[in-house]
Design a protein around this motif. Sequence first.
Motif, PDB file in Angstrom:
ATOM      1  N   HIS A  22     -46.168   7.778 -56.865  1.00 17.86           N
ATOM      2  CA  HIS A  22     -46.647   6.392 -56.779  1.00 17.86           C
ATOM      3  C   HIS A  22     -46.764   5.711 -55.346  1.00 17.86           C
ATOM      4  O   HIS A  22     -47.731   5.191 -55.097  1.00 17.86           O
ATOM      5  CB  HIS A  22     -45.809   5.479 -57.498  1.00 17.86           C
ATOM      6  N   PRO A  23     -45.975   6.007 -54.529  1.00 18.40           N
ATOM      7  CA  PRO A  23     -46.086   5.398 -52.915  1.00 18.40           C
ATOM      8  C   PRO A  23     -47.504   5.999 -52.670  1.00 18.40           C
ATOM      9  O   PRO A  23     -48.120   5.138 -51.761  1.00 18.40           O
ATOM     10  CB  PRO A  23     -44.736   5.837 -52.444  1.00 18.40           C
TER      11      PRO A  23
ATOM     12  N   GLN B 163     -54.595   0.980 -50.736  1.00 19.29           N
ATOM     13  CA  GLN B 163     -54.641  -0.045 -49.655  1.00 19.29           C
ATOM     14  C   GLN B 163     -55.426   0.354 -48.569  1.00 19.29           C
ATOM     15  O   GLN B 163     -55.968  -0.518 -47.792  1.00 19.29           O
ATOM     16  CB  GLN B 163     -53.144  -0.379 -49.120  1.00 19.29           C
TER      17      GLN B 163
ATOM     18  N   GLU C 167     -50.332   4.221 -53.979  1.00 18.54           N
ATOM     19  CA  GLU C 167     -50.480   2.856 -53.287  1.00 18.54           C
ATOM     20  C   GLU C 167     -51.063   2.722 -51.934  1.00 18.54           C
ATOM     21  O   GLU C 167     -51.966   2.005 -51.579  1.00 18.54           O
ATOM     22  CB  GLU C 167     -49.136   2.113 -53.214  1.00 18.54           C
TER      23      GLU C 167
ATOM     24  N   SER D 156     -45.642   1.142 -49.517  1.00 16.68           N
ATOM     25  CA  SER D 156     -44.887   1.177 -50.924  1.00 16.68           C
ATOM     26  C   SER D 156     -44.261   0.201 -51.174  1.00 16.68           C
ATOM     27  O   SER D 156     -43.406  -0.408 -50.525  1.00 16.68           O
ATOM     28  CB  SER D 156     -44.203   2.588 -50.897  1.00 16.68           C
ATOM     29  N   SER D 157     -44.227   0.001 -52.829  1.00 13.37           N
ATOM     30  CA  SER D 157     -43.529  -1.060 -53.428  1.00 13.37           C
ATOM     31  C   SER D 157     -41.867  -0.592 -53.474  1.00 13.37           C
ATOM     32  O   SER D 157     -41.069  -1.415 -54.143  1.00 13.37           O
ATOM     33  CB  SER D 157     -43.972  -1.804 -54.538  1.00 13.37           C
ATOM     34  N   GLU D 158     -41.707   0.717 -53.201  1.00 11.91           N
ATOM     35  CA  GLU D 158     -40.592   1.312 -53.937  1.00 11.91           C
ATOM     36  C   GLU D 158     -40.212   2.347 -52.807  1.00 11.91           C
ATOM     37  O   GLU D 158     -41.325   2.735 -52.044  1.00 11.91           O
ATOM     38  CB  GLU D 158     -40.543   1.880 -55.257  1.00 11.91           C
TER      39      GLU D 158
ATOM     40  N   GLU E 164     -43.613   4.323 -46.501  1.00 10.98           N
ATOM     41  CA  GLU E 164     -43.035   3.365 -47.178  1.00 10.98           C
ATOM     42  C   GLU E 164     -43.302   1.909 -46.551  1.00 10.98           C
ATOM     43  O   GLU E 164     -43.249   0.991 -47.163  1.00 10.98           O
ATOM     44  CB  GLU E 164     -41.566   3.345 -46.476  1.00 10.98           C
ATOM     45  N   LYS E 165     -44.257   1.675 -45.590  1.00 11.49           N
ATOM     46  CA  LYS E 165     -44.961   0.558 -45.111  1.00 11.49           C
ATOM     47  C   LYS E 165     -45.986   0.140 -46.538  1.00 11.49           C
ATOM     48  O   LYS E 165     -46.127  -1.141 -46.505  1.00 11.49           O
ATOM     49  CB  LYS E 165     -45.606   0.669 -43.833  1.00 11.49           C
TER      50      LYS E 165
END
Length: 214
Positions: free
Chosen positions: A138-139, A146, A142, A30-32, A27-28
């Motif tokens: 998606h997360p 990154q 991402e 992810s935008s969601e 979650e660090k």
Amino acid sequence: MDVRQRPTSCRAVIPQYMYDAFFNYLEKFSSEPVSEDDKVLLKKALVPAKLRKRQYFLQAGDQCKHFAFIVKGAMRQYSVDDKGSEHIIRLGVEDWWMGDRESWVMLSPSIYNIDAWEDTEMLLINRANTLELIKTIHPFCEMIQQLDEKNNIANQRRLTSSISSTAQKRYTEFVDCYPELTQRFPQHIIASYLGITKDTLSRVRRQLLQDKSI
């Protein structure tokens, strides 16, 4: 690789805390939020395993079939030259990934060893599952994007440093970038990572202490 040297699976224990560590990490990037459905898919793809201190995750000559996300512990990646000297390529602690990407992608024998410097708990993922998760979660996609960017930048900086920087500058940059590693690995390991001798590192550390006392 000797069977005794392979990571020990602990799937039957259902170690939820290991998965929670990865979800928090994910979650660090992810935008969601990571959905409950995504967590189910991730738990199916990530295999919990353990290594004892000095136990191999990968040995030179073997194919790297998994990448390891470190939940707890410390690991090192290194090559061994013809004289038997170790050359540290990468160090890792909690929330770091370890594996040989070239071997993983090309399905080729690795030239590296990866072992546990401390007793280590980790989550393993193979290439097929990684590619599937990139398409479906998606997360996770991402995170991969990154991490690739950060790894490329770190590798470029390390190459530049090894070519043109003094031993003192290499060490101070290492301490600034990775303070957690200086607390977990001894001087001879850090010296090898920096491409200098242990004696040189000792002199650098003494000089820095003297400079601070002035």
